[in-house]
Design a protein around this motif. Sequence first.
Motif, PDB file in Angstrom:
ATOM      1  N   GLU A   1       0.823  -1.216   0.000  1.00  0.00           N
ATOM      2  CA  GLU A   1       0.000   0.000   0.000  1.00  0.00           C
ATOM      3  C   GLU A   1       0.852   1.259   0.000  1.00  0.00           C
ATOM      4  OE1 GLU A   1      -3.718  -2.184   2.334  1.00  0.00           O
ATOM      5  OE2 GLU A   1      -2.621  -0.565   3.350  1.00  0.00           O
ATOM      6  N   ARG A   2       1.890   1.276   0.833  1.00  0.00           N
ATOM      7  CA  ARG A   2       2.752   2.475   0.901  1.00  0.00           C
ATOM      8  C   ARG A   2       3.569   2.609  -0.395  1.00  0.00           C
ATOM      9  NH1 ARG A   2      -0.183   2.325   4.437  1.00  0.00           N
ATOM     10  NH2 ARG A   2      -1.249   3.497   2.825  1.00  0.00           N
ATOM     11  N   ALA A   3       3.942   1.485  -0.997  1.00  0.00           N
ATOM     12  CA  ALA A   3       4.691   1.540  -2.257  1.00  0.00           C
ATOM     13  C   ALA A   3       3.836   2.197  -3.337  1.00  0.00           C
ATOM     14  CB  ALA A   3       5.110   0.137  -2.696  1.00  0.00           C
ATOM     15  N   ALA A   4       2.552   1.823  -3.400  1.00  0.00           N
ATOM     16  CA  ALA A   4       1.654   2.424  -4.402  1.00  0.00           C
ATOM     17  C   ALA A   4       1.482   3.916  -4.125  1.00  0.00           C
ATOM     18  CB  ALA A   4       0.305   1.701  -4.376  1.00  0.00           C
ATOM     19  N   GLN A   5       1.278   4.246  -2.848  1.00  0.00           N
ATOM     20  CA  GLN A   5       1.103   5.652  -2.464  1.00  0.00           C
ATOM     21  C   GLN A   5       2.352   6.466  -2.811  1.00  0.00           C
ATOM     22  OE1 GLN A   5       0.795   6.108   1.773  1.00  0.00           O
ATOM     23  NE2 GLN A   5       0.559   8.343   1.697  1.00  0.00           N
ATOM     24  N   LEU A   6       3.510   5.928  -2.465  1.00  0.00           N
ATOM     25  CA  LEU A   6       4.758   6.657  -2.685  1.00  0.00           C
ATOM     26  C   LEU A   6       5.055   6.804  -4.177  1.00  0.00           C
ATOM     27  CD1 LEU A   6       7.295   8.032  -1.643  1.00  0.00           C
ATOM     28  CD2 LEU A   6       8.313   5.774  -1.232  1.00  0.00           C
ATOM     29  N   SER A   7       4.916   5.746  -4.946  1.00  0.00           N
ATOM     30  CA  SER A   7       5.283   5.900  -6.369  1.00  0.00           C
ATOM     31  C   SER A   7       4.287   6.779  -7.108  1.00  0.00           C
ATOM     32  CB  SER A   7       5.506   4.562  -7.082  1.00  0.00           C
ATOM     33  OG  SER A   7       4.641   3.609  -6.636  1.00  0.00           O
ATOM     34  N   THR A   8       3.000   6.699  -6.761  1.00  0.00           N
ATOM     35  CA  THR A   8       2.023   7.607  -7.387  1.00  0.00           C
ATOM     36  C   THR A   8       2.394   9.061  -7.105  1.00  0.00           C
ATOM     37  OG1 THR A   8       0.316   5.938  -7.057  1.00  0.00           O
ATOM     38  CG2 THR A   8      -0.448   8.160  -7.555  1.00  0.00           C
ATOM     39  N   GLY A   9       2.695   9.346  -5.825  1.00  0.00           N
ATOM     40  CA  GLY A   9       3.064  10.710  -5.439  1.00  0.00           C
ATOM     41  C   GLY A   9       4.348  11.158  -6.118  1.00  0.00           C
ATOM     42  N   LEU A  10       5.329  10.250  -6.184  1.00  0.00           N
ATOM     43  CA  LEU A  10       6.622  10.603  -6.786  1.00  0.00           C
ATOM     44  C   LEU A  10       6.471  10.918  -8.268  1.00  0.00           C
ATOM     45  CD1 LEU A  10       9.038   7.998  -5.155  1.00  0.00           C
ATOM     46  CD2 LEU A  10       9.025  10.487  -4.802  1.00  0.00           C
TER      47      LEU A  10
ATOM     48  N   GLY B   1       9.623  18.110 -13.977  1.00  0.00           N
ATOM     49  CA  GLY B   1      10.450  17.689 -15.108  1.00  0.00           C
ATOM     50  C   GLY B   1      11.687  16.893 -14.718  1.00  0.00           C
ATOM     51  N   LEU B   2      11.710  16.315 -13.499  1.00  0.00           N
ATOM     52  CA  LEU B   2      12.899  15.574 -13.059  1.00  0.00           C
ATOM     53  C   LEU B   2      12.896  14.134 -13.557  1.00  0.00           C
ATOM     54  CD1 LEU B   2      13.578  17.980 -11.131  1.00  0.00           C
ATOM     55  CD2 LEU B   2      14.356  16.229  -9.520  1.00  0.00           C
ATOM     56  N   PHE B   3      11.725  13.520 -13.513  1.00  0.00           N
ATOM     57  CA  PHE B   3      11.583  12.148 -14.014  1.00  0.00           C
ATOM     58  C   PHE B   3      10.117  11.896 -14.334  1.00  0.00           C
ATOM     59  CE2 PHE B   3      11.599  12.042  -9.352  1.00  0.00           C
ATOM     60  CZ  PHE B   3      10.400  11.409  -9.071  1.00  0.00           C
ATOM     61  N   GLY B   4       9.867  10.897 -15.159  1.00  0.00           N
ATOM     62  CA  GLY B   4       8.502  10.655 -15.614  1.00  0.00           C
ATOM     63  C   GLY B   4       7.904   9.355 -15.124  1.00  0.00           C
ATOM     64  N   ALA B   5       8.730   8.508 -14.489  1.00  0.00           N
ATOM     65  CA  ALA B   5       8.239   7.199 -14.050  1.00  0.00           C
ATOM     66  C   ALA B   5       9.119   6.677 -12.932  1.00  0.00           C
ATOM     67  CB  ALA B   5       8.247   6.217 -15.224  1.00  0.00           C
ATOM     68  N   THR B   6       8.609   5.684 -12.224  1.00  0.00           N
ATOM     69  CA  THR B   6       9.423   4.993 -11.224  1.00  0.00           C
ATOM     70  C   THR B   6       9.466   3.514 -11.587  1.00  0.00           C
ATOM     71  OG1 THR B   6       7.519   4.620  -9.798  1.00  0.00           O
ATOM     72  CG2 THR B   6       8.842   6.584  -9.352  1.00  0.00           C
ATOM     73  N   ARG B   7      10.384   2.777 -10.965  1.00  0.00           N
ATOM     74  CA  ARG B   7      10.463   1.331 -11.170  1.00  0.00           C
ATOM     75  C   ARG B   7      10.946   0.697  -9.870  1.00  0.00           C
ATOM     76  NH1 ARG B   7      15.564   2.129 -15.275  1.00  0.00           N
ATOM     77  NH2 ARG B   7      17.183   2.297 -13.686  1.00  0.00           N
ATOM     78  N   GLY B   8      10.829  -0.619  -9.791  1.00  0.00           N
ATOM     79  CA  GLY B   8      11.283  -1.305  -8.584  1.00  0.00           C
ATOM     80  C   GLY B   8      10.301  -2.355  -8.148  1.00  0.00           C
ATOM     81  N   LEU B   9      10.379  -2.736  -6.876  1.00  0.00           N
ATOM     82  CA  LEU B   9       9.524  -3.784  -6.342  1.00  0.00           C
ATOM     83  C   LEU B   9       9.292  -3.438  -4.876  1.00  0.00           C
ATOM     84  CD1 LEU B   9       8.382  -6.400  -7.640  1.00  0.00           C
ATOM     85  CD2 LEU B   9      10.322  -7.625  -6.657  1.00  0.00           C
ATOM     86  N   GLY B  10       8.019  -3.367  -4.475  1.00  0.00           N
ATOM     87  CA  GLY B  10       7.698  -3.035  -3.098  1.00  0.00           C
ATOM     88  C   GLY B  10       8.244  -1.673  -2.727  1.00  0.00           C
ATOM     89  N   LEU B  11       8.839  -1.574  -1.522  1.00  0.00           N
ATOM     90  CA  LEU B  11       9.359  -0.285  -1.073  1.00  0.00           C
ATOM     91  C   LEU B  11      10.843  -0.110  -1.413  1.00  0.00           C
ATOM     92  CD1 LEU B  11       7.406   0.418   2.233  1.00  0.00           C
ATOM     93  CD2 LEU B  11       7.406   1.796   0.129  1.00  0.00           C
ATOM     94  N   LEU B  12      11.227  -0.657  -2.556  1.00  0.00           N
ATOM     95  CA  LEU B  12      12.530  -0.373  -3.159  1.00  0.00           C
ATOM     96  C   LEU B  12      12.200   0.276  -4.500  1.00  0.00           C
ATOM     97  CD1 LEU B  12      15.604  -0.625  -3.028  1.00  0.00           C
ATOM     98  CD2 LEU B  12      15.396  -2.881  -4.059  1.00  0.00           C
TER      99      LEU B  12
END
Length: 407
Positions: free
Chosen positions: A311-320, A328-339
């Motif tokens: 849940e926190r991983a989804a919240q954090l990556s959506t916010g990021l 304009g720093l980045f357009g996407a995130t990647r990883g697994l869980g809270l990494l």
Amino acid sequence: MTVMSGVSRATFDEVMVPNYQPVAPIPVRGQGSRLWDQQGREYLDFACGIAVTGLGHAHPKLLAVLTDQAARLWHVSNVMTNEPALRLARRLTELTFADKVFFCNSGAEANEAAFKLARRWGNAQDPRKHTIVSFYNAFHGRTLFTVSVGGQAKYTQGFEPLPGGIRHAAFNDLASLEAVMDDSVCAVVMEPVQGEGGVLPATREFAHGVRALCDRHRALLIYDEVQTGNGRSGSLFAYEQYGVTPDVLTTAKGLGGGFPIGAMLTTDALAGVLAFGTHGSTYGGNPLACAVAEAVIEELARPELLRNVGERAAQLSTGLVEIGRRHGLFGATRGLGLLIGAPLAEAWKGRAKDVVNAALAQGLWLLVAGPDVLRFAPPLNISAADVDEGLRRFDRACATLTQAGAG
Ligand SMILES: *Cc1c(COP(=O)(O)O)cnc(C)c1O
């Protein structure tokens, strides 16, 4: 608040070998997701050391177990065994594919044990079966053997001659792996998500293809879960999510929640390779580390905790992603869980460290994963409110950078 301790960042340059370049603030206390420095400034910790303190700082259960064990028994050598080590090993074998455990003190040592097991296993069949295959940009630790296996030239330069019998292939590229595979290979080692190499997850197809190539050439598959292990990925170990079972798994970092411990896990069939007297470690399996790790594993076995990671991983990556795009720093995130990794946009390439420093100035502790990728590794039990607060601080940090001008 004045500094009473008589040491400061300047002391580092006077008395420490310069292999690190620590930031100016010196943390003196931690509680949960927060750290305080010598001046009493508060930081949200989205680094956890380097994905180590997965249950946050000063977790009451870990503290209780550590102090209780500290009053009983610290050390006995491996001529005797001890209760915390036996209980931890039993728990790890119950919760994973493994039947047997070897304890050590760090990730590099766990990998060293795995590579030695693979070499000895291969040698017993044919001395030519000694090749270890790993991937470019992999990271397996800083001993001479583990840096040589890890495919990053910057970590081996100047340390030659290097151990031989090692080949490298491109990560997420089965054809590249196939080209270096033959029956001289005793083991292939991979991180399910390359951590230091940029928070780059293996594709599912690649992970299954590596397993198949290992089987075809009768090579062992070693999963380095030093960084992805112990709940960080959203499952106890990341291999569970890939549906691939390794022959050997190494872990450390989060296992001790900040207390040094490493472990190599393997099967009954392979464990005998490391027969009596073939390998060892003075501190490996010491009661203090094992007691703490046992409590860590107990916490991680709670379904609520792993649910929180997702849940926190989804919240954090959506916010990021929202903040990264807006600035304009980045357009996407990647990883697994809270990494979570955020590869920087073209205009910001090479400036990951600048972003980390800007975040630090706003009271947020982040990591880089190479010069072009930001890495976020908050505690696995972080609250939704603290994720939101971290995102606000990150937003402010990005604003200071974009106001100063890109590129
Ligand atoms: C950190 C890390 C290591 C090395 O662990 P140490 O405890 O520093 O020796 C090995 N492999 C991976 C994937 C890591 O992230």
